[in-house]
Write an enzyme that holds these catalytic residues in place. Structure first.
Site, PDB file in Angstrom:
ATOM      1  N   PRO A 230       0.845  -1.193   0.000  1.00 47.83           N
ATOM      2  CA  PRO A 230       0.000   0.000   0.000  1.00 47.83           C
ATOM      3  C   PRO A 230       0.884   1.249   0.000  1.00 47.83           C
ATOM      4  O   PRO A 230       1.589   1.513   0.961  1.00 47.83           O
ATOM      5  CB  PRO A 230      -0.803  -0.124   1.295  1.00 47.83           C
ATOM      6  CG  PRO A 230      -0.080  -1.122   2.122  1.00 47.83           C
ATOM      7  CD  PRO A 230       0.796  -1.945   1.251  1.00 47.83           C
ATOM      8  N   ASP A 404       5.915   2.461   1.715  1.00 53.49           N
ATOM      9  CA  ASP A 404       5.105   1.263   1.942  1.00 53.49           C
ATOM     10  C   ASP A 404       4.467   1.423   3.320  1.00 53.49           C
ATOM     11  O   ASP A 404       5.155   1.385   4.340  1.00 53.49           O
ATOM     12  CB  ASP A 404       6.009   0.028   1.891  1.00 53.49           C
ATOM     13  CG  ASP A 404       5.232  -1.264   2.104  1.00 53.49           C
ATOM     14  OD1 ASP A 404       4.071  -1.207   2.559  1.00 53.49           O
ATOM     15  OD2 ASP A 404       5.808  -2.330   1.802  1.00 53.49           O
ATOM     16  N   HIS A 405       3.168   1.585   3.333  1.00 54.07           N
ATOM     17  CA  HIS A 405       2.481   1.902   4.586  1.00 54.07           C
ATOM     18  C   HIS A 405       2.525   0.754   5.591  1.00 54.07           C
ATOM     19  O   HIS A 405       2.274   0.935   6.775  1.00 54.07           O
ATOM     20  CB  HIS A 405       1.026   2.301   4.299  1.00 54.07           C
ATOM     21  CG  HIS A 405       0.486   3.343   5.222  1.00 54.07           C
ATOM     22  ND1 HIS A 405       0.815   3.394   6.556  1.00 54.07           N
ATOM     23  CD2 HIS A 405      -0.362   4.380   5.011  1.00 54.07           C
ATOM     24  CE1 HIS A 405       0.182   4.408   7.126  1.00 54.07           C
ATOM     25  NE2 HIS A 405      -0.537   5.040   6.201  1.00 54.07           N
ATOM     26  N   ARG A 406       2.867  -0.440   5.105  1.00 57.89           N
ATOM     27  CA  ARG A 406       2.968  -1.547   6.046  1.00 57.89           C
ATOM     28  C   ARG A 406       4.171  -1.357   6.954  1.00 57.89           C
ATOM     29  O   ARG A 406       4.204  -1.838   8.080  1.00 57.89           O
ATOM     30  CB  ARG A 406       3.134  -2.873   5.272  1.00 57.89           C
ATOM     31  CG  ARG A 406       1.933  -3.224   4.432  1.00 57.89           C
ATOM     32  CD  ARG A 406       2.214  -4.411   3.550  1.00 57.89           C
ATOM     33  NE  ARG A 406       3.342  -4.178   2.643  1.00 57.89           N
ATOM     34  CZ  ARG A 406       3.738  -5.038   1.712  1.00 57.89           C
ATOM     35  NH1 ARG A 406       3.094  -6.174   1.564  1.00 57.89           N
ATOM     36  NH2 ARG A 406       4.756  -4.759   0.934  1.00 57.89           N
ATOM     37  N   VAL A 407       5.177  -0.665   6.425  1.00 56.35           N
ATOM     38  CA  VAL A 407       6.411  -0.478   7.190  1.00 56.35           C
ATOM     39  C   VAL A 407       6.441   0.903   7.826  1.00 56.35           C
ATOM     40  O   VAL A 407       6.860   1.067   8.975  1.00 56.35           O
ATOM     41  CB  VAL A 407       7.640  -0.660   6.265  1.00 56.35           C
ATOM     42  CG1 VAL A 407       8.933  -0.559   7.063  1.00 56.35           C
ATOM     43  CG2 VAL A 407       7.576  -1.987   5.530  1.00 56.35           C
TER      44      VAL A 407
END
Lengths: 432, 347
Positions: A230, A404-407
């Protein structure tokens, strides 16, 4: 009259929650306007309009869970004739069956029906699924022979039961490749036989097939992987008068030592020293954990005819500017001549993509997985600004970081970007 | 067998077995024969003709109709140093002695720390095609081949019958020696000199390049006939005769299929869980990357073998069944026959 449908925002997404409408019925919308927000299981994403027009009808209330491809809103010419069947479809949207794409549906967020990842293998030979979902049937021997001769099994037509590729088919393909091989000069990066276009290009043809080079395949695959992350984008405007002055000074003062520092080199060094204080940005997503990298390895995207290469300056925060300059230059040359070694384009922890030299003002780059962020650098341009009530001019450069919005969360990415801006605007920090 | 000074004689499978028994009775005084009607009546199939007269009742013993009893007695004799050769009148009667064979003969060596081997042979004819009805026409080789501790051989021709029977009698493990009723009158060349086969070695009975047929016992004769016939069409069939079902010569089987890439197993027993299943698994493990199509099996219909002759013949696999499957496999892999060879001269 175009419908706005639930887009597919990640590989694993099957449905999304329309969490918020940002436009209301009757609003005039333009292509690219954000209509609302969608919560997926991973992130909140923007719902963009692909049409110009009047937002005639919002078909789902906020908080509704909607399957991919189901209509969310109708954009029209303002005559107010929202399609009744679209509304009917919404009432049935609890079922996760995506609606069949209609001819008038917006072309871009094509509601690809979610295929089951793999259909169970048919037990009997005649109960085969249709060709589009069928796995490639091939005898073990045929597969082995194909690999041995460097043939891609998907390019071979199978004549065995159910279209199974058998040895005879591979042998025929080998023979065909040998006789067809046209006497054209082969590009060094070409993947070899079996991939030549069937027909020479002719002006009568509407389009010409260009076989994929291995590099193009890898580029495509990596960027497709990237779509899983994302993305979010943050842009800052950096005043670069000082930076350009600094660059000229360095290059003049050390010209006798053959030092030639480019803007990209300054950016590599600036990112590296800034990353020291922002270890989260120097991390990557590893499925069930985050890897915080101990070394700072900056990749520099280089465009080649065959695809993209990202040679890596390892330990960039420990290297002096002239070392970095020498290295980026040699890496870029190697990339162009196709002589990069594996360790010279792997292990990157952060990437810079600079399109400034092409006059691009501002852009967003696609993350180079599994890295957490990439920096897109635009051209330096003069802009007017007001200081002490007076109109002045300065040189600025827009840099946009894709994260990367996960990170990374927005605030962390923003803190990094703001320190990077400070470093670039005060170039002495770069040498520290 | 091909050495120049060796001369061969054409004899029947029956005669070859007889010769082997006589040879061993004469060679080793510990060899004894036991079975129903093997003495005075000279055996239901006349394999033991003349042996009682030649070697006397201590060496050639008629037994009561009591399979469990005389197999058990043979096990005891073997443990005490004899080399008994038991004839069970038909394979079907071995079921009565199954506890002795599976629980005792096969296990004694392993269960008692190798203190005593059990060097014995159980010979028995089996197979269908004789209109003897379902309980008298069975192929139960898998039952025995499944058991560790037993060796199981099933020769297809007179030479192998003799060479393997000699080897079985001299082997220190219990050997199940399977004869097929329909083979007894078949003829073949047998060396005049003593030839002892190695148990556990398959034979490439005919060399070929296009497809391998794997078979044993009577089925091998069918496979060879089919191979001969198809050679006339330019199709080159290799025939592997297993000869020994346990130990199984997986190496020879895999080597042949690595060469031809196609395999059919022809067997007289029932299809499910049969020898063909074992061969098929063997090829998956040993020749997977060389297979151009799935391994096919041709076996008996999964019914109690009918008594009525036409039905019995329909239930047993024959040359036509094998040819049909061979053609299917060749068609499926785009085979084009080579120039036809002249038909082999029939033996």
């Amino acid at each position: 009259m175009p419908e706005v449908v639930m887009p597919r925002l990640s590989d694993t997404m099957e449905e999304g929650v329309l969490s918020r409408w940002l436009k209301k019925e009757g609003d005039t919308v333009r292509q690219g306007d954000v209509l609302g927000e969608i919560d997926t299981d991973k992130a909140t994403m923007e719902l963009e309009s692909f049409e110009d027009g009047i937002l005639e009808k919002l078909l789902v209330p906020e908080g509704t869970t909607v399957a991919i491809g189901q209509p969310l809103a109708v954009i029209g010419d303002g005559s107010g004739t929202a399609r009744p069947e679209a509304e009917a479809a919404v009432s049935a949207s609890a079922s996760s069956v995506p609606s069949t794409p209609r001819a008038s549906a917006p072309p871009v967020p094509k509601p690809t029906p979610a295929q089951p990842a793999s259909s169970p293998a048919p037990a009997s030979a005649d109960a085969r699924p249709d060709a589009s979902t069928r796995r490639l049937l091939s005898s073990p021997l045929a597969r082995r022979e194909a690999v041995r001769h460097g043939l891609d099994p998907t390019t071979i037509t199978g004549t065995g039961p159910g279209g199974r590729i058998v040895r005879a088919d591979v042998e025929a393909a080998i023979a065909a490749a040998e006789t067809e091989q046209p006497p054209v000069e082969e590009e060094p990066q070409s993947t070899g036989r079996g991939t030549q276009p069937d027909q020479p290009p002719s002006s009568a043809q509407a389009s010409v097939e260009i076989p994929l080079t291995q590099m193009r395949k890898v580029t495509a695959q990596r960027l497709t992987e990237s779509a899983e992350a994302p993305h979010f984008y943050l842009t800052v405007v950096v005043g670069v008068d000082a930076l350009f002055r600094f660059r000229s000074e360095v290059n003049e003062r050390f010209a006798d030592q053959d030092v030639k520092v480019s803007v990209t080199d300054l950016l590599v060094r600036a990112c590296a020293v800034t990353l020291r204080h922002h270890p989260q940005v120097n991390s990557s997503w590893a499925g069930d954990k985050i890897l915080a990298h101990q070394r700072i390895n900056i990749g520099v995207a280089v465009a080649l005819d065959e695809g993209l290469m990202v040679p890596v300056v390892t330990g960039a925060d420990d290297k002096s500017l002239n070392t970095i300059a020498a290295q980026t230059q040699s890496l870029a040359e190697k990339a162009r001549s196709g002589t990069l070694k594996l360790n010279e384009f792997s292990g990157g922890t952060f990437t810079i993509s600079n399109l400034g030299m092409f006059g691009i003002d501002n852009f967003t780059a696609v993350i180079n997985p599994p890295e957490a962020a990439i920096l897109a650098v635009g051209a330096a341009t003069d802009e007017p600004y007001v200081q002490d009530g007076e109109l002045r001019s300065r040189r600025v450069m827009k840099i946009t970081m894709t994260s990367d919005h996960r990170v990374l969360d927005g605030a962390i990415a923003a803190a990094f970007l703001s320190e990077l801006k400070r470093t670039l605007e005060d170039p002495l920090r770069i040498v520290i | 067998m091909t050495s120049e000074q060796t001369t061969n004689t054409v004899i029947t499978y029956r005669q070859a077995l007889h010769d082997a028994l006589r040879n061993e009775l004469a060679r080793d005084k510990n060899v004894i024969l036991l079975g129903e009607e093997i003495g005075i009546f000279e055996g239901s199939y006349k394999i033991t003709a003349g042996l009682l007269a030649e070697f006397g009742p201590e060496r050639v013993r008629d037994t009561p109709i009591a399979e469990e009893g005389f197999v058990g007695a043979a096990i005891g004799a073997a443990m005490l140093g004899m080399r008994p050769v038991v004839e069970i009148m038909t394979l079907n009667f071995s079921l009565i002695a199954m506890d002795q064979i599976v629980n005792h003969a096969a296990k004694i060596y392993g269960m008692f720390g190798g203190q005593t081997p059990v060097p014995m042979v159980i010979r028995m004819p089996g197979g269908g095609g004789q209109q003897l009805a379902a309980t008298h026409s069975q192929n139960l080789e898998v039952w025995f081949a499944h058991v560790p501790g037993l060796k199981v051989v099933a020769p297809s021709n007179p030479a192998d019958a003799k060479a393997l029977l000699l080897a079985s009698i001299r082997d220190n493990d219990p050997v199940i020696f399977l004869e097929n009723l329909s083979l007894y009158n078949t003829k073949g060349e047998v060396p005049n000199v003593e030839h002892v086969a190695e148990i556990g070695k398959a034979a490439v009975a005919r060399e070929g390049t296009d497809l391998t047929v794997i078979s044993y016992s009577r089925a091998t004769t069918v496979a060879l006939e089919v191979a001969r016939q198809l050679a006339g069409e330019g199709i080159s069939i290799e025939v592997v005769d297993l000869r020994s079902l346990r130990p199984l010569d997986r190496e020879t089987v895999c080597a042949s299929v690595r060469k031809t890439s196609l395999a059919v197993v022809l067997e007289d027993d029932w299809l499910s869980y049969g020898i063909g299943a074992e061969i098929s698994a063997t090829l998956m493990e040993g020749a997977f990357d060389y297979l151009d199509a799935p391994v096919r099996r041709v076996a008996a219909a999964e019914v109690p073998l009918p008594y009525a002759k036409p039905l019995e013949l329909a239930a047993l696999p024959d040359a036509n069944d094998l040819i049909k499957v061979i053609r299917e496999l060749l068609d499926a892999t785009g085979f084009t026959p080579a120039a036809a060879e002249p038909l082999d001269s029939a033996i």
